[in-house]
Design an enzyme around this catalytic site. Structure first.
Site, short mmCIF file in Angstrom:
data_model
loop_
_atom_site.label_atom_id
_atom_site.label_comp_id
_atom_site.label_asym_id
_atom_site.label_seq_id
_atom_site.Cartn_x
_atom_site.Cartn_y
_atom_site.Cartn_z
N ILE A 14 0.84 -1.20 0.00
CA ILE A 14 0.00 0.00 0.00
C ILE A 14 0.88 1.25 0.00
O ILE A 14 0.58 2.25 -0.67
CB ILE A 14 -0.96 -0.02 1.21
CG1 ILE A 14 -1.81 -1.31 1.18
CG2 ILE A 14 -1.87 1.20 1.21
CD1 ILE A 14 -2.55 -1.60 2.47
N SER A 36 11.93 -5.62 5.13
CA SER A 36 11.65 -6.96 5.64
C SER A 36 10.52 -7.61 4.84
O SER A 36 10.41 -8.82 4.80
CB SER A 36 11.29 -6.91 7.13
OG SER A 36 10.20 -6.04 7.34
N TYR A 150 -2.45 -9.42 16.13
CA TYR A 150 -2.33 -8.35 15.12
C TYR A 150 -3.40 -7.28 15.35
O TYR A 150 -3.09 -6.08 15.41
CB TYR A 150 -2.48 -8.95 13.71
CG TYR A 150 -2.65 -7.89 12.64
CD1 TYR A 150 -1.59 -7.07 12.27
CD2 TYR A 150 -3.88 -7.70 12.00
CE1 TYR A 150 -1.74 -6.09 11.29
CE2 TYR A 150 -4.04 -6.72 11.03
CZ TYR A 150 -2.97 -5.92 10.68
OH TYR A 150 -3.13 -4.94 9.73
N PHE A 179 -10.44 -1.86 4.46
CA PHE A 179 -11.11 -3.16 4.33
C PHE A 179 -10.16 -4.09 3.56
O PHE A 179 -9.09 -4.38 4.07
CB PHE A 179 -12.54 -2.97 3.80
CG PHE A 179 -13.44 -2.60 4.97
CD1 PHE A 179 -13.28 -1.38 5.63
CD2 PHE A 179 -14.35 -3.50 5.49
CE1 PHE A 179 -14.02 -1.08 6.77
CE2 PHE A 179 -15.10 -3.20 6.62
CZ PHE A 179 -14.93 -2.00 7.25
N ASN A 199 -1.63 -14.68 2.39
CA ASN A 199 -2.62 -14.70 3.47
C ASN A 199 -3.98 -14.25 2.96
O ASN A 199 -4.99 -14.48 3.60
CB ASN A 199 -2.21 -13.73 4.59
CG ASN A 199 -0.98 -14.22 5.30
OD1 ASN A 199 -0.98 -15.30 5.86
ND2 ASN A 199 0.09 -13.43 5.25
N ARG A 232 -16.81 -10.01 1.25
CA ARG A 232 -15.86 -9.02 1.77
C ARG A 232 -15.92 -7.76 0.92
O ARG A 232 -16.37 -7.78 -0.23
CB ARG A 232 -14.42 -9.58 1.74
CG ARG A 232 -14.20 -10.78 2.67
CD ARG A 232 -14.28 -10.39 4.14
NE ARG A 232 -14.12 -11.54 5.03
CZ ARG A 232 -15.11 -12.31 5.48
NH1 ARG A 232 -16.37 -12.09 5.11
NH2 ARG A 232 -14.87 -13.31 6.31
N ARG A 293 -13.41 -21.79 8.36
CA ARG A 293 -12.31 -21.55 9.30
C ARG A 293 -12.87 -20.88 10.55
O ARG A 293 -13.71 -19.98 10.43
CB ARG A 293 -11.26 -20.62 8.68
CG ARG A 293 -10.44 -21.27 7.61
CD ARG A 293 -9.41 -20.31 7.07
NE ARG A 293 -10.02 -19.07 6.56
CZ ARG A 293 -9.38 -18.17 5.83
NH1 ARG A 293 -8.12 -18.35 5.54
NH2 ARG A 293 -10.00 -17.08 5.42
N1 LIG Z 1 -2.82 -5.33 3.03
C1 LIG Z 1 -3.90 -5.40 3.82
O1 LIG Z 1 -4.79 -6.23 3.59
C2 LIG Z 1 -4.07 -4.44 4.97
C3 LIG Z 1 -5.34 -4.29 5.53
C4 LIG Z 1 -5.51 -3.41 6.59
C5 LIG Z 1 -4.41 -2.72 7.10
N2 LIG Z 1 -3.18 -2.90 6.57
C6 LIG Z 1 -2.05 -2.15 7.14
O2 LIG Z 1 -1.50 -1.33 6.12
C7 LIG Z 1 -0.10 -1.18 6.32
C8 LIG Z 1 0.62 -1.54 5.04
O3 LIG Z 1 0.26 -2.86 4.67
P1 LIG Z 1 0.79 -3.54 3.35
O4 LIG Z 1 -0.24 -4.50 2.91
O5 LIG Z 1 1.30 -2.53 2.41
O6 LIG Z 1 1.98 -4.39 3.96
P2 LIG Z 1 3.49 -4.56 3.46
O7 LIG Z 1 4.10 -5.62 4.30
O8 LIG Z 1 3.52 -4.72 1.98
O9 LIG Z 1 4.11 -3.15 3.83
C9 LIG Z 1 4.69 -2.86 5.08
C10 LIG Z 1 6.08 -2.31 4.81
O10 LIG Z 1 6.67 -1.98 6.07
C11 LIG Z 1 8.01 -2.47 6.09
N3 LIG Z 1 8.35 -2.74 7.48
C12 LIG Z 1 7.93 -3.74 8.28
N4 LIG Z 1 8.45 -3.63 9.49
C13 LIG Z 1 9.24 -2.51 9.50
C14 LIG Z 1 10.04 -1.87 10.46
N5 LIG Z 1 10.18 -2.36 11.70
N6 LIG Z 1 10.70 -0.75 10.10
C15 LIG Z 1 10.59 -0.24 8.83
N7 LIG Z 1 9.84 -0.82 7.88
C16 LIG Z 1 9.17 -1.94 8.20
C17 LIG Z 1 8.02 -3.70 5.20
O11 LIG Z 1 9.29 -3.97 4.64
C18 LIG Z 1 7.01 -3.30 4.11
O12 LIG Z 1 7.64 -2.67 3.02
C19 LIG Z 1 0.26 -2.06 7.51
O13 LIG Z 1 0.32 -1.24 8.65
C20 LIG Z 1 -0.90 -3.03 7.59
O14 LIG Z 1 -1.09 -3.48 8.90
C21 LIG Z 1 -2.98 -3.74 5.50
#
Ligand SMILES: NC(=O)c1ccc[n+]([C@@H]2O[C@H](COP(=O)([O-])OP(=O)(O)OC[C@H]3O[C@@H](n4cnc5c(N)ncnc54)[C@H](O)[C@@H]3O)[C@@H](O)[C@H]2O)c1
Length: 336
Positions: A14, A36, A150, A179, A199, A232, A293
């Protein structure tokens, strides 16, 4: 003067799409990511899409020395905080890691922001803070509860932000409850790129389409929904990215803190998504029905009204656009 915005996790799924949207809107994002869960070539791809080099710090959001350095080197006006661990199942096995990264990370960031006199924050929250809701569409004032470590971390982060804003009215924070973000950028250069077993539904279907997995497991087809499979609320990641821009515009214009759902308000079933993805690919995709599930609810759909009222935000892209963009990205990535 261009406003600099710190994007933690800006190389992730995102975050990278939001990077593009922010640049298109005239902001200059500064990325902090430890990679990571991001590919090394994302900065290069972001530069290709946006036509300019990317300022990126490789490091951990909990690293206070690094945070102070970033705020010292740039005149940052706001932060968008994506960096987090996000796999619900993994969080059950590693709760302390999730609390450390997600909660400690937010606290370190907010303290660094406050020290630099920067009080505008957009925070990535999630519909999982609603637990297992019994009614839908879900409004923002529905009860919050957590059903996984989480979700606990995200709910705790929301509460930390609320406490900070009570104590110091300079804070203006937009908590965005996503969402189900899906799809990829129209360039097909960035998208969702799980490095492990996916996931989420759409990346899993994508792997079935690529031939990496034999069939989609449909967990339960006897729910009280039109075709028996779970509904969803899927939102195209480019719409979601635009949601961050409007939230940031709101805060930069002096708007008050807020909490909004980012969804479409429409439910799409597992089977509808599988069929739509098949349309994008040009053939039917196989599935097998598996038992329900534990913890899955039949329907999880946003009430998107508050985002529209307060921010003028409405998600526009269709499920077919979500699938087509995902497939364009995944098939291109698969071919290198
Ligand atoms: N994808 C979804 O379905 C979803 C839904 C609701 C909320 N979110 C939230 O949106 C945010 C982004 O999600 P995403 O899907 O892009 O995930 P993602 O894992 O693709 O992005 C997270 C990024 O943060 C970096 N990261 C992780 N730990 C770190 C740390 N300690 N220091 C610096 N960088 C770090 C990772 O390398 C990654 O690039 C997250 O906070 C997630 O909880 C995601």
């Amino acid at each position: 003067m261009v406003d600099h915005v710190l994007l933690t996790g800006g190389a992730g799924y995102i975050g990278s799409h939001t990077f593009v949207a922010l640049r298109a809107a005239g902001f200059e994002p500064v990325v902090l990511d430890d990679f990571s869960n991001a590919r090394d070539d994302v900065p290069e791809r972001l530069a290709l899409i946006t036509g300019a080099p990317v300022t990126i710090y490789r490091g951990d959001v909990r690293d206070r020395v690094l945070l102070a350095r970033i705020f010292g080197e740039h005149s940052i006006r706001a932060a968008v905080h994506f960096a987090a661990l996000k796999a619900v199942g993994e969080s059950v096995a590693r709760p302390l890691d999730y609390i450390d990264v997600n909660v400690t990370g937010l606290v370190a960031l907010m303290q660094a922001m406050a020290a630099a006199g920067c009080f505008r924050l957009v925070f990535s929250s999630t519909a999982t803070v609603y637990g297992e809701p019994e009614t839908w569409p879900i409004p923002e004032d529905a009860p919050r509860r957590y059903t996984s470590p989480y979700a606990f971390t995200k709910l705790t982060c929301e509460q930390i932000i609320e406490q900070a804003a009570v104590a110091d009215p300079r804070w203006a924070c937009a908590t965005l409850r996503y969402f189900n973000p899906v799809g990829a950028h129209s360039s097909a250069l960035i998208g969702e790129d799980p490095q492990d077993i996916p996931n989420n539904l759409v990346p899993y279907i994508a792997e079935v389409a690529m031939g990496k997995r034999a069939a989609l497991n449909v967990f339960g087809n006897d729910y009280d929904t039109p075709d028996g499979t779970g509904l969803r609320d899927y939102i195209h990641v480019e719409d979601l990215a635009r949601g961050h821009v409007v939230a940031l515009d709101h805060l930069m214009g002096g708007g008050a803190g807020l909490t909004v759902n980012l969804g479409t308000g429409r439910g799409t079933s597992v089977m509808e998504m599988l069929v739509a993805y098949g349309r994008a690919v040009g053939r039917d995709l196989p599935h097998v029905v598996a038992p329900r599930r534990p913890g899955d609810v039949p329907v999880l759909v946003a009430d998107p009204g508050r985002a529209e009222r307060l921010l003028g935000f409405r998600a526009e892209r269709t499920v077919d656009e979500m699938c087509a963009s995902s497939w364009a990205f995944v098939s291109r990535r698969g071919n290198g």
